[in-house]
Write an enzyme that holds these catalytic residues in place. Structure first.
Site: not given
Ligand code: GLN
Length: 194
Positions: A54-56, A86, A113, A142-143, A178, A180
């Site tokens: 997600g967004e850390s 991630c 990051r 993803i990023r 990821h 998942e």
């Protein structure tokens, strides 16, 4: 701690990010009770925890605001398996090379990051990870971050183009990608064996 019915309670930190995808994968595995973990008591009841991508920065702030950080640290003290994917890996790291923040600071890795830059934000590749599977594993980035350095007690599980993208330290598992988002559940089986 096995439940009365013999199942393993595996939580997914449910604040932000790819929560549902992890729950769906866990539901495919016999003997696992998949749990949305968004409060302290639920966290403390778990046999294993996944911290999703997600967004850390956002997740890191919210675990403090919602009083969940201490519960996660307590799980680590109890040596409960914790797997960060991630952003989850960034949250577990003791060092973030391009950020002043440290969130949980439990795993002896230094991570970068958004390490694959803005052009190549997302990509799919196949990785050979002998500890986890005899077959190639599809990996979605993803990023994504990668791991620049690991401490002595950390086992490197996978590299991609020379960069470390999966590692393990005792009860802690970190992947830059990821699992998942693919069909393969071998990483889940590996994690649950911890
Ligand atoms: N770039 C995100 C971060 O730094 C991580 C991306 C992800 O989890 N897919 O937190």
């Amino acid at each position: 701690m096995l439940q009365g019915d013999g199942s393993l309670r595996v939580g997914v930190l449910a604040i932000q990010g790819s929560v549902r995808e992890h729950i769906e994968k866990l539901n495919l595995i016999d003997g696992v009770e998949a749990v949305l973990a968004k409060d302290k008591n639920t966290l403390l009841s778990l046999d294993a925890l996944i911290i999703p991508g997600g967004e850390s920065t956002a997740i890191g702030k919210m675990i403090v605001d919602f009083g969940l950080k201490e519960a996660i640290l307590k799980l680590n003290e109890r040596k409960i398996p914790i797997w960060g994917t991630c952003a989850g890996m960034i949250l577990m790291a003791k060092y973030i090379v391009n950020d002043d923040k440290v969130h949980l600071g439990i795993m002896d890795i230094s991570v970068k990051r958004n390490a694959y830059g803005s052009q190549l934000d997302s990509f799919k590749t196949k990785l050979m990870i002998p500890a986890v599977s005899n077959n190639e594993i599809e990996a979605v980035f993803i990023r994504a971050p990668y791991i620049e350095n690991v401490g002595n007690g950390v086992r490197i599980l996978a590299k991609h183009q020379g960069k470390i993208v999966a590692a393990q330290q005792n009860n802690l598992l970190a992947t830059a990608f990821h699992p998942e988002l693919t069909d393969d559940i071998c990483f889940y089986r590996y994690f649950l064996k911890l």
